[in-house]
Write a protein that holds these residues in place. Sequence first.
Motif, PDB file in Angstrom:
ATOM      1  N   VAL A 137       0.844  -1.188   0.000  1.00 15.94           N
ATOM      2  CA  VAL A 137       0.000   0.000   0.000  1.00 15.94           C
ATOM      3  C   VAL A 137       0.883   1.243   0.000  1.00 15.94           C
ATOM      4  CG1 VAL A 137      -1.930  -1.207   1.080  1.00 15.94           C
ATOM      5  CG2 VAL A 137      -0.260  -0.055   2.521  1.00 15.94           C
ATOM      6  N   THR A 138       0.267   2.408  -0.158  1.00 18.81           N
ATOM      7  CA  THR A 138       1.034   3.642  -0.341  1.00 18.81           C
ATOM      8  C   THR A 138       1.906   3.999   0.857  1.00 18.81           C
ATOM      9  OG1 THR A 138      -0.912   4.903   0.334  1.00 18.81           O
ATOM     10  CG2 THR A 138      -0.546   4.639  -2.028  1.00 18.81           C
ATOM     11  N   SER A 139       1.575   3.511   2.048  1.00 18.23           N
ATOM     12  CA  SER A 139       2.412   3.788   3.224  1.00 18.23           C
ATOM     13  C   SER A 139       3.681   2.945   3.239  1.00 18.23           C
ATOM     14  CB  SER A 139       1.623   3.521   4.506  1.00 18.23           C
ATOM     15  OG  SER A 139       1.338   2.135   4.624  1.00 18.23           O
ATOM     16  N   GLY A 140       3.758   1.952   2.333  1.00 21.36           N
ATOM     17  CA  GLY A 140       4.913   1.072   2.278  1.00 21.36           C
ATOM     18  C   GLY A 140       4.683  -0.273   2.950  1.00 21.36           C
ATOM     19  N   GLU A 141       3.568  -0.402   3.673  1.00 18.23           N
ATOM     20  CA  GLU A 141       3.257  -1.646   4.366  1.00 18.23           C
ATOM     21  C   GLU A 141       2.873  -2.733   3.358  1.00 18.23           C
ATOM     22  OE1 GLU A 141       0.417  -3.078   8.069  1.00 18.23           O
ATOM     23  OE2 GLU A 141       0.266  -1.055   7.316  1.00 18.23           O
ATOM     24  N   TRP A 142       3.285  -3.958   3.657  1.00 21.08           N
ATOM     25  CA  TRP A 142       2.981  -5.109   2.800  1.00 21.08           C
ATOM     26  C   TRP A 142       1.932  -5.991   3.461  1.00 21.08           C
ATOM     27  CZ3 TRP A 142       4.907  -6.089  -2.051  1.00 21.08           C
ATOM     28  CH2 TRP A 142       5.985  -5.300  -2.464  1.00 21.08           C
ATOM     29  N   TYR A 143       1.020  -6.553   2.663  1.00 18.05           N
ATOM     30  CA  TYR A 143       0.009  -7.501   3.133  1.00 18.05           C
ATOM     31  C   TYR A 143       0.158  -8.795   2.344  1.00 18.05           C
ATOM     32  CZ  TYR A 143      -2.509  -3.662   5.403  1.00 18.05           C
ATOM     33  OH  TYR A 143      -2.862  -2.611   6.209  1.00 18.05           O
ATOM     34  N   THR A 144       0.205  -9.915   3.042  1.00 12.93           N
ATOM     35  CA  THR A 144       0.302 -11.221   2.394  1.00 12.93           C
ATOM     36  C   THR A 144      -1.008 -11.526   1.686  1.00 12.93           C
ATOM     37  OG1 THR A 144       1.816 -11.963   4.108  1.00 12.93           O
ATOM     38  CG2 THR A 144       0.784 -13.669   2.761  1.00 12.93           C
ATOM     39  N   ARG A 145      -0.939 -11.829   0.394  1.00 10.36           N
ATOM     40  CA  ARG A 145      -2.136 -12.031  -0.414  1.00 10.36           C
ATOM     41  C   ARG A 145      -2.988 -13.204   0.049  1.00 10.36           C
ATOM     42  NH1 ARG A 145      -0.200 -11.272  -6.638  1.00 10.36           N
ATOM     43  NH2 ARG A 145      -2.341 -11.854  -7.048  1.00 10.36           N
ATOM     44  N   LYS A 146      -2.374 -14.206   0.658  1.00 13.87           N
ATOM     45  CA  LYS A 146      -3.118 -15.397   1.074  1.00 13.87           C
ATOM     46  C   LYS A 146      -4.029 -15.134   2.265  1.00 13.87           C
ATOM     47  CE  LYS A 146       0.097 -18.809  -0.660  1.00 13.87           C
ATOM     48  NZ  LYS A 146       0.970 -19.942  -0.328  1.00 13.87           N
ATOM     49  N   VAL A 147      -3.747 -14.113   3.071  1.00 13.90           N
ATOM     50  CA  VAL A 147      -4.532 -13.892   4.286  1.00 13.90           C
ATOM     51  C   VAL A 147      -5.433 -12.667   4.235  1.00 13.90           C
ATOM     52  CG1 VAL A 147      -2.897 -15.118   5.766  1.00 13.90           C
ATOM     53  CG2 VAL A 147      -2.674 -12.656   5.453  1.00 13.90           C
ATOM     54  N   VAL A 148      -5.430 -11.936   3.132  1.00 12.50           N
ATOM     55  CA  VAL A 148      -6.275 -10.750   3.033  1.00 12.50           C
ATOM     56  C   VAL A 148      -7.253 -10.886   1.874  1.00 12.50           C
ATOM     57  CG1 VAL A 148      -4.556  -9.197   4.022  1.00 12.50           C
ATOM     58  CG2 VAL A 148      -4.670  -9.453   1.550  1.00 12.50           C
ATOM     59  N   GLU A 149      -8.316 -10.086   1.948  1.00 10.86           N
ATOM     60  CA  GLU A 149      -9.235  -9.936   0.822  1.00 10.86           C
ATOM     61  C   GLU A 149      -9.090  -8.496   0.348  1.00 10.86           C
ATOM     62  OE1 GLU A 149     -13.584 -11.369   0.405  1.00 10.86           O
ATOM     63  OE2 GLU A 149     -13.662  -9.304   1.165  1.00 10.86           O
ATOM     64  N   ILE A 150      -8.902  -8.337  -0.953  1.00 11.01           N
ATOM     65  CA  ILE A 150      -8.730  -7.005  -1.543  1.00 11.01           C
ATOM     66  C   ILE A 150      -9.918  -6.762  -2.457  1.00 11.01           C
ATOM     67  CG2 ILE A 150      -7.225  -5.500  -2.887  1.00 11.01           C
ATOM     68  CD1 ILE A 150      -5.019  -7.708  -2.315  1.00 11.01           C
ATOM     69  N   LYS A 151     -10.632  -5.674  -2.232  1.00  9.18           N
ATOM     70  CA  LYS A 151     -11.768  -5.368  -3.110  1.00  9.18           C
ATOM     71  C   LYS A 151     -11.832  -3.879  -3.377  1.00  9.18           C
ATOM     72  CE  LYS A 151     -15.307  -5.231   0.471  1.00  9.18           C
ATOM     73  NZ  LYS A 151     -16.550  -5.803   0.924  1.00  9.18           N
ATOM     74  N   THR A 152     -12.514  -3.533  -4.443  1.00 10.23           N
ATOM     75  CA  THR A 152     -12.656  -2.126  -4.824  1.00 10.23           C
ATOM     76  C   THR A 152     -13.716  -1.453  -3.958  1.00 10.23           C
ATOM     77  OG1 THR A 152     -14.256  -2.731  -6.527  1.00 10.23           O
ATOM     78  CG2 THR A 152     -11.965  -2.518  -7.210  1.00 10.23           C
ATOM     79  N   VAL A 153     -13.539  -0.154  -3.761  1.00  6.90           N
ATOM     80  CA  VAL A 153     -14.518   0.628  -3.006  1.00  6.90           C
ATOM     81  C   VAL A 153     -15.009   1.789  -3.830  1.00  6.90           C
ATOM     82  CG1 VAL A 153     -13.745   0.023  -0.704  1.00  6.90           C
ATOM     83  CG2 VAL A 153     -12.717   1.960  -1.830  1.00  6.90           C
TER      84      VAL A 153
END
Length: 63
Positions: A47-63
Amino acid sequence: MRPGIILKDDADLDYALHYKSQVEITLWGQVDYRGQLKGYNEDAVQVTSGEWYTRKVVEIKTV
């Protein structure tokens, strides 16, 4: 992109990055981030703050 679309594959993430789409990242059932993506690789999204999220444990959706 319409709101509520779950981004799973690389093509979806490429689209969100190119068009600077607003996304929501849900981690363990709670919204942890709302904003734009900065990048991704095969295992994680950044994300823009530089933090990383593991794709296997998150859900990413549009808002």
